[in-house]
Design an enzyme around this catalytic site. Sequence first.
Site, PDB file in Angstrom:
ATOM      1  N   LYS A   1       0.849  -1.195   0.000  1.00  0.00           N
ATOM      2  CA  LYS A   1       0.000   0.000   0.000  1.00  0.00           C
ATOM      3  C   LYS A   1       0.886   1.247   0.000  1.00  0.00           C
ATOM      4  O   LYS A   1       1.917   1.285   0.682  1.00  0.00           O
ATOM      5  CB  LYS A   1      -0.903  -0.022   1.236  1.00  0.00           C
ATOM      6  CG  LYS A   1      -1.966   1.062   1.248  1.00  0.00           C
ATOM      7  CD  LYS A   1      -2.899   0.910   2.452  1.00  0.00           C
ATOM      8  CE  LYS A   1      -3.978   1.981   2.448  1.00  0.00           C
ATOM      9  NZ  LYS A   1      -4.877   1.887   3.614  1.00  0.00           N
TER      10      LYS A   1
ATOM     11  N   SER B   1      -9.711   1.772   2.477  1.00  0.00           N
ATOM     12  CA  SER B   1      -8.870   2.553   1.591  1.00  0.00           C
ATOM     13  C   SER B   1      -7.822   1.729   0.837  1.00  0.00           C
ATOM     14  O   SER B   1      -7.282   2.225  -0.160  1.00  0.00           O
ATOM     15  CB  SER B   1      -8.169   3.657   2.393  1.00  0.00           C
ATOM     16  OG  SER B   1      -7.304   3.099   3.359  1.00  0.00           O
TER      17      SER B   1
ATOM     18  N   SER C   1      -9.947  -0.533   6.558  1.00  0.00           N
ATOM     19  CA  SER C   1      -9.353  -0.375   5.226  1.00  0.00           C
ATOM     20  C   SER C   1      -8.735  -1.632   4.628  1.00  0.00           C
ATOM     21  O   SER C   1      -8.299  -1.612   3.486  1.00  0.00           O
ATOM     22  CB  SER C   1      -8.288   0.724   5.257  1.00  0.00           C
ATOM     23  OG  SER C   1      -8.920   1.969   5.342  1.00  0.00           O
TER      24      SER C   1
END
Lengths: 94, 451
Positions: free
Chosen positions: B69, B143, B168
Site C-alpha cells: 500500500k 482505503s 481499510s
Amino acid sequence: MKVDKELIKRVAENSRLNLTEYEINEFLPQLKEVLENFELIQKAPTKDLEPSFQPLEIKNITREDKIEKTLSQEDALKNTKHKQNGYFKGPKAI
Amino acid sequence: MIIQHYLKDVKKGNVSVKKTVKSILKEAKTLNKKYNCFNVISEDLALSLAEIQEKNPKGRLSGLPISVKDCICVKNVESRAGSEILKDYKPPFNATVIQKLIDEGAIIIGKTSQDEFGFGSFATNTNNIPKNPLDTERATGGSSGGSACFTQLTKNPHVSIAESTGGSIANPASFCGVSGLTPTYGLVSRYGLIDYANSLDKIGIMSKKVEELSPILDIIKGYDKKDSTSLNVKVKQDNKIKKIAIIKETFEIDPTIKDAVLSNLKDYDVVSLPSVKKYAIPTYYIIAMAEASTNLAKYCGLRYGATLPLKGNFNSFFSEVRSKHFSKEAKRRIILGTFTRMAGFREAYYLKAMKVRTLLINEYKKAFKKYDILISPTMPIIAPKFSEIEKLSPLENYQMDILTVGPNLTGLPHLSVPTGAIGKMPVGTMLISNHLQENKLIEFGKQIEKI
C-alpha cells in the site's frame, strides 16, 4: 454548541488552512451533520471508566541514551527544494 | 498456485525468480491501464531484488512478489499515501515491515492505490481511483483498494501488504473477493507507515487464499524498538475453536447479504453487542480525526513533498501550501479533528470518546470469555457503483464503516474471507477474535472460505 461560518473560519485558521468562501459554504452543513452524529456519544454510560488512549495496555518503553547511526544530512535534505549550505531554508519567521 | 508451493519450487530451483518477476511486472503494467491498482510500479527495485534471489535464493520468502500500500515507506520509491501533498517524496529508509520482507528474500513490485492518507471507504478520495476487478463501474472499497484489486486479478504468486485504520483492509477485501487480515494493534511495527491515526493504524495482509496469510504474518509481526506502541509479548499459540457466535446487530441489514453470510455457518450462538452498534461510528471518527489532524500538521512544504516558492511569513507560507495540496476530504477531517481537540470541546468529544472506547473493549472482552470467534458480514452492501458513491454525503460515507469500526477501534484482530456472491459481486464474512488470537481466525477462515 453553535456551528457557524465564524467557527469554521476560526478552526481553519488554527489548522493553517485557507478556506475559500465556496468551501466554507459547502462544509458548513456537512460539518453540522457530522458533529450532530458525534453528540451521540454523550449518552454513553462511561462513569468510572478510564480512557483508553490505546486499544491495548502499552507500557512506557525507554531506551539507553546512546549515540546511534541516523540519517545523513544529504539524505535528510534529499526531498526538499528549500535548502542552502546543508540546511533547510524556511520562510520568514518574523 | 498458492505461495507456499511457489516458495518450495524456488527453493528446489524448479522455477526462475527473474521470469516470475518479469511476468508479474508485465501483468501489473497491463492491468494498471484498466484498473488503476498501482500508483508506482517499482520495476528497477523489483528486478534488482530478483537478480539477487535468482543467483542466491535466501530467506523464507525468496522470490515472492509483494505489492505494498502506498502509505508504507519503501526506500527510494515514491511513497505518497495517495496524496498530492507527498508528491515525489522518496523515503530515505524502509519501513520495518518492508525491511523484514526484503531480508527474507521478497520482491517489492510497487505501491498500490488508496484514498488519500486512508481517508475513505471506497478508494475514491484520490487522483488514481482503482476500479473493481469484477465490474469496473464499481469501487474496490477502501482505503486499501489497489491492494485488493491486484490481489484478485493477478495470476502470479503474490500477496499484498495493506493497512487498516477503521476497516481499510476488510472492506476492500470483501468488495474484491480476497482474504484480508488485520492483526492485533501493535503486533506489526508501524515504523515507516505514513500515519493516519496512531492509536488505530495496523499493517496487515491481503491474499487470494487464507492459508497464504500465515507465512507472511510470521515474518512481519514482532517487537520493534523503533515503534513506541509495538507489543513486546509472547503469544500462546492456540488454534482450538470451541464456540462461535454471530453478532446480532450486524445482521440487521440487507437480507441478501445476511443470507449470503449465514448460509456458510453452522453451530453458532447469537451474541448482542448493543454499545458497539450505538457508539462505534462516532467514537471511531472522533478519535481518528483528532489524531489525523495532528499527524497532518507536519505537511507544510518545507522538508519534503509538494511545495511552493518561499514567500511571506511562515504561517502564510504553510497555509498556502496546505490549502493548495490537501484534498477536500483531508481538509474536512483536519477541521473536524482540530475542533474536537480545541479548548472547551476536548473533554466532551476527544476524552469522552477515549472512555467510550473502554466501554466497547469491555463489551467485546465479555463476549470473548465465552466465544473464540465473533462473526458479522464485513460490509452492509456489495461494492457500490461510482455513480452511487457520488451521491453520498460525508456522514453517509462514514456510516458505511458501521461493521468494521468496532474491531478496529478496540484493536481486535479480524479477517475478512470471501464466502459468497450476489450476482458476480463478492460478499465477505468478517471473523473477529480476542487480541493476539490471529491463529484462530486463520484456522476458521480456511474452513469457510469459498473462492
